[in-house]
Design a protein around this motif. Structure first.
Motif, PDB file in Angstrom:
ATOM      1  N   CYS A  26       0.824  -1.214   0.000  1.00 35.04           N
ATOM      2  CA  CYS A  26       0.000   0.000   0.000  1.00 35.04           C
ATOM      3  C   CYS A  26       0.857   1.261   0.000  1.00 35.04           C
ATOM      4  O   CYS A  26       1.789   1.397   0.802  1.00 35.04           O
ATOM      5  N   LEU A  27       0.518   2.178  -0.884  1.00 31.87           N
ATOM      6  CA  LEU A  27       1.134   3.497  -0.878  1.00 31.87           C
ATOM      7  C   LEU A  27       0.613   4.277   0.316  1.00 31.87           C
ATOM      8  O   LEU A  27      -0.590   4.388   0.522  1.00 31.87           O
ATOM      9  N   GLN A  28       1.536   4.821   1.133  1.00 30.84           N
ATOM     10  CA  GLN A  28       1.161   5.556   2.333  1.00 30.84           C
ATOM     11  C   GLN A  28       1.235   7.073   2.151  1.00 30.84           C
ATOM     12  O   GLN A  28       0.415   7.812   2.679  1.00 30.84           O
ATOM     13  N   GLN A  29       2.233   7.519   1.393  1.00 32.16           N
ATOM     14  CA  GLN A  29       2.427   8.958   1.231  1.00 32.16           C
ATOM     15  C   GLN A  29       3.166   9.229  -0.068  1.00 32.16           C
ATOM     16  O   GLN A  29       4.022   8.447  -0.479  1.00 32.16           O
ATOM     17  N   ILE A  30       2.826  10.326  -0.716  1.00 30.19           N
ATOM     18  CA  ILE A  30       3.550  10.750  -1.909  1.00 30.19           C
ATOM     19  C   ILE A  30       3.719  12.261  -1.893  1.00 30.19           C
ATOM     20  O   ILE A  30       2.785  13.001  -1.576  1.00 30.19           O
ATOM     21  N   ARG A  31       4.924  12.698  -2.226  1.00 38.33           N
ATOM     22  CA  ARG A  31       5.213  14.106  -2.416  1.00 38.33           C
ATOM     23  C   ARG A  31       5.936  14.234  -3.754  1.00 38.33           C
ATOM     24  O   ARG A  31       6.940  13.558  -3.985  1.00 38.33           O
ATOM     25  N   SER A  32       5.450  15.078  -4.622  1.00 43.09           N
ATOM     26  CA  SER A  32       6.095  15.256  -5.916  1.00 43.09           C
ATOM     27  C   SER A  32       6.092  16.713  -6.322  1.00 43.09           C
ATOM     28  O   SER A  32       5.216  17.488  -5.930  1.00 43.09           O
ATOM     29  N   SER A  33       7.098  17.074  -7.108  1.00 41.56           N
ATOM     30  CA  SER A  33       7.230  18.413  -7.648  1.00 41.56           C
ATOM     31  C   SER A  33       7.569  18.277  -9.122  1.00 41.56           C
ATOM     32  O   SER A  33       8.507  17.561  -9.485  1.00 41.56           O
ATOM     33  N   THR A  34       6.815  18.966  -9.980  1.00 43.76           N
ATOM     34  CA  THR A  34       6.977  18.821 -11.421  1.00 43.76           C
ATOM     35  C   THR A  34       7.029  20.184 -12.095  1.00 43.76           C
ATOM     36  O   THR A  34       6.254  21.076 -11.755  1.00 43.76           O
ATOM     37  N   ASP A  35       7.953  20.320 -13.030  1.00 45.24           N
ATOM     38  CA  ASP A  35       7.985  21.472 -13.928  1.00 45.24           C
ATOM     39  C   ASP A  35       7.646  20.939 -15.310  1.00 45.24           C
ATOM     40  O   ASP A  35       8.490  20.355 -15.992  1.00 45.24           O
ATOM     41  N   ASP A  36       6.403  21.116 -15.711  1.00 44.11           N
ATOM     42  CA  ASP A  36       5.911  20.594 -16.976  1.00 44.11           C
ATOM     43  C   ASP A  36       5.955  21.705 -18.023  1.00 44.11           C
ATOM     44  O   ASP A  36       4.980  22.413 -18.243  1.00 44.11           O
ATOM     45  N   ASP A  37       7.143  21.879 -18.613  1.00 48.19           N
ATOM     46  CA  ASP A  37       7.358  22.906 -19.631  1.00 48.19           C
ATOM     47  C   ASP A  37       6.950  24.289 -19.125  1.00 48.19           C
ATOM     48  O   ASP A  37       6.240  25.039 -19.794  1.00 48.19           O
ATOM     49  N   GLY A  38       7.386  24.606 -17.891  1.00 47.53           N
ATOM     50  CA  GLY A  38       7.100  25.910 -17.308  1.00 47.53           C
ATOM     51  C   GLY A  38       5.866  25.965 -16.434  1.00 47.53           C
ATOM     52  O   GLY A  38       5.622  26.987 -15.777  1.00 47.53           O
TER      53      GLY A  38
END
Length: 212
Positions: free
Chosen positions: A83-95
């Motif tokens: 089971c996934l408990q936590q997710i943190r993500s940061s994305t720069d999608d072409d600005g």
């Protein structure tokens, strides 16, 4: 390409975690229509009950030497069992910046609230009907079908592989809904290890992940 990258930026790994502390790293070369555009590095470490997964991607699509598309993605996941408990993500999608910070602390193995992300490494992925998208934080409906086995180049040699088609749709959109994305998952037939990924992207182009 945005939806596809989000899925591919999920997680990775190998079959057969034993519960002991360990770390594995995969470095994929990423190509668009056969031309190199970047890399995607994945790391999973820790015992089954406390896995930490990292996914870092950097793509630059160029035309006549000019960058026409730029993508950066950094995701950190924490798992307990399957089971996934936590997710943190940061994305720069072409600005365009996108951030996700989501906790699923109540998720319990074997219960309906136990969700996976696009964890291509996990043997049970091919039995899932819902997957969490690491870029958007949304839960996608998915249909996963077994395809005929085939060979795929890995490290300069052809490897016999099993294949699955993963088709995603918007949540609660029904079986007849148009596909958001279609992926092909490749695993080594000998040990079940994830070794490649293909996808159809906008303009009938093909994005591929291959191990060097």
């Amino acid at each position: 390409m945005v939806r596809l990258v989000a899925m591919m930026a999920a997680t990775f790994g190998a079959v057969g975690f034993t519960g002991s502390a360990r770390a594995d790293t995969w470095n994929f070369d990423v190509r668009l229509d056969g031309k190199p555009i970047g890399t995607h590095r994945f790391t999973v470490e820790g015992p089954d009950e406390a896995r930490e997964v990292t996914s870092i991607a950097a793509f630059d699509v160029k035309l006549l030497g000019i960058t026409v598309f730029r993508y950066r993605h950094d995701a950190r996941e924490r798992w307990r069992g399957d089971c996934l408990q936590q997710i943190r993500s940061s994305t720069d999608d072409d600005g365009k910046p996108v951030k996700v910070d989501r906790r699923l602390e109540s998720a319990t193995p074997g219960e309906p609230d136990c969700l996976m992300s696009y964890a291509y490494w996990h043997p049970a992925l091919v039995r899932q009907q819902r997957l969490l998208n690491p870029q958007t934080g949304e839960v996608d409906e998915v249909r996963i079908e077994r395809l005929p086995d085939a060979a795929i180049p890995v490290g300069g040699r052809d490897v016999d592989a099993s294949r699955w088609r993963i088709t995603s749709t918007a949540p609660s959109s029904g079986k007849s809904a148009p596909a958001r994305q279609v992926l092909t998952l490749w695993r080594d037939r000998a040990d079940g290890r994830w070794i490649g990924l293909d996808a159809q992207v906008k303009g009938d182009r093909v994005l591929t992940y291959r191990l060097p």
